[in-house]
Design a protein around this motif. Structure first.
Motif, short mmCIF file in Angstrom:
data_model
loop_
_atom_site.label_atom_id
_atom_site.label_comp_id
_atom_site.label_asym_id
_atom_site.label_seq_id
_atom_site.Cartn_x
_atom_site.Cartn_y
_atom_site.Cartn_z
N GLU A 49 2.29 -1.22 9.09
CA GLU A 49 3.04 -0.06 8.65
C GLU A 49 2.17 0.76 7.71
O GLU A 49 1.06 0.34 7.34
CB GLU A 49 4.34 -0.49 7.98
N GLU A 50 2.66 1.92 7.31
CA GLU A 50 1.81 2.85 6.57
C GLU A 50 1.32 2.28 5.25
O GLU A 50 0.18 2.57 4.83
CB GLU A 50 2.54 4.18 6.34
N GLU A 51 2.12 1.48 4.57
CA GLU A 51 1.66 0.91 3.30
C GLU A 51 0.46 0.00 3.51
O GLU A 51 -0.44 -0.06 2.65
CB GLU A 51 2.80 0.15 2.62
N ASP A 52 0.43 -0.70 4.64
CA ASP A 52 -0.74 -1.53 4.96
C ASP A 52 -1.96 -0.66 5.20
O ASP A 52 -3.09 -1.03 4.84
CB ASP A 52 -0.46 -2.39 6.19
N LEU A 53 -1.75 0.51 5.82
CA LEU A 53 -2.85 1.44 6.02
C LEU A 53 -3.39 1.92 4.69
O LEU A 53 -4.62 1.96 4.48
CB LEU A 53 -2.39 2.63 6.87
N TYR A 54 -2.50 2.29 3.78
CA TYR A 54 -2.95 2.77 2.47
C TYR A 54 -3.73 1.69 1.73
O TYR A 54 -4.75 1.98 1.09
CB TYR A 54 -1.75 3.21 1.63
N THR A 55 -3.28 0.46 1.83
CA THR A 55 -4.01 -0.65 1.19
C THR A 55 -5.41 -0.78 1.76
O THR A 55 -6.39 -0.96 1.01
CB THR A 55 -3.23 -1.96 1.37
N PHE A 56 -5.50 -0.70 3.08
CA PHE A 56 -6.83 -0.76 3.71
C PHE A 56 -7.72 0.38 3.25
O PHE A 56 -8.89 0.17 2.90
CB PHE A 56 -6.68 -0.72 5.23
N LEU A 57 -7.18 1.60 3.23
CA LEU A 57 -7.99 2.75 2.85
C LEU A 57 -8.45 2.66 1.41
O LEU A 57 -9.59 3.03 1.08
CB LEU A 57 -7.21 4.05 3.10
N ARG A 58 -7.59 2.17 0.53
CA ARG A 58 -8.01 2.01 -0.87
C ARG A 58 -9.20 1.07 -0.96
O ARG A 58 -10.10 1.26 -1.80
CB ARG A 58 -6.84 1.48 -1.71
N SER A 59 -9.23 0.05 -0.12
CA SER A 59 -10.33 -0.91 -0.14
C SER A 59 -11.63 -0.32 0.40
O SER A 59 -12.69 -0.91 0.22
CB SER A 59 -9.96 -2.16 0.66
N ARG A 60 -11.53 0.84 1.07
CA ARG A 60 -12.71 1.48 1.66
C ARG A 60 -13.10 2.77 0.93
O ARG A 60 -13.94 3.52 1.40
CB ARG A 60 -12.47 1.79 3.14
N THR A 61 -12.47 3.02 -0.21
CA THR A 61 -12.80 4.21 -0.99
C THR A 61 -14.28 4.18 -1.39
O THR A 61 -14.79 3.16 -1.87
CB THR A 61 -11.93 4.29 -2.26
N ARG A 85 -0.53 13.76 3.94
CA ARG A 85 -0.59 14.17 2.53
C ARG A 85 -1.06 13.02 1.64
O ARG A 85 -1.89 13.21 0.74
CB ARG A 85 0.78 14.65 2.06
N THR A 86 -0.54 11.84 1.91
CA THR A 86 -0.93 10.67 1.12
C THR A 86 -2.40 10.33 1.33
O THR A 86 -3.13 10.06 0.38
CB THR A 86 -0.05 9.47 1.49
#
Length: 228
Positions: A49-61, A85-86
């Protein structure tokens, strides 16, 4: 938002940027050369779900520079703008892949400045569009509206066609060249057989044939590239 696939690193999907590609299930077309036919149905189980995507992206900042939303057809998702937007607020550029059937939603994203690049599939000349996408009828007005929006967009735009021997010929690209005259960029990519392609018999055009089609498009389009 349910997400149906994630390519954690791509150096090709978002030109000029290291990117992750997010695959969103659901599509109103039924292209027999589609490599993602297993996610045509929007209600099939996803991988995250989208929250899992955001977690992944934060780890790749600091490593990833962009996110490409592909499908399926991402614009089927009413919550796509909110997710973009997020993602942008996290510092990532955003690319959208679309089949052009949702011009109103495309316009809303463009008007809000949420997109850095759009790649739109041009399936064929208008007279053969429905046949090529596996439908009895296609709303070509919507396709044309999306093309017109992208002609006026102040971002990087790519038009592209997956070329088969069954559906495409010289006349196809003569018509497309006239239709998209003045476009900045067009990519031709030959059909390839893979595990999930619905019809493996469509035929892959030769390099010589692709060069012929490219030369036709170059009469009216600034840059034409053959991929693969």
């Amino acid at each position: 938002m349910i997400i149906h696939g994630l390519q954690k690193l791509s150096l090709l999907d978002f030109p000029g940027r290291t990117a992750a590609t997010v695959f969103l299930g659901g599509c109103t077309m039924r292209c027999s050369y589609c490599h993602n036919a297993e996610i045509w149905e929007v209600n099939r189980p996803g991988i995250m779900e989208e929250e899992d995507l955001y977690t992944f992206l934060r780890s790749r900042t600091g490593f990833l520079q962009g996110v490409c939303f592909s499908g399926g057809e991402p614009l089927m998702r009413e919550d796509l703008a909110e997710v973009i937007r997020t993602v942008r607020a996290m510092g990532f550029a955003v690319k959208l892949d679309t089949n052009g059937l949702y011009p109103d939603r495309l316009k809303a994203l463009l008007d809000e400045g949420l997109l850095d690049m759009v790649a739109m599939d041009i399936k064929n000349e208008p007279a053969r569009y429905a046949e090529t996408v596996g439908l009895s009828h296609i709303a070509m007005r919507r396709i044309a509206d999306s093309v017109n929006l992208l002609f006026g967009a102040d971002i990087r735009v790519e038009f592209r066609t997956t070329v088969t021997t069954r559906f495409h010929d010289i006349h196809s690209f003569e018509v497309i060249g006239e239709w998209l005259a003045g476009a900045d960029f067009y990519a031709l990519q030959p059909f390839r057989v893979s595990e999930f392609v619905p019809d493996a018999t469509l035929g892959t055009p030769s390099r010589k044939t692709l060069e012929t089609y490219a030369s036709i498009l170059r009469r009216t389009i600034r840059q034409v590239e053959i991929r693969g």
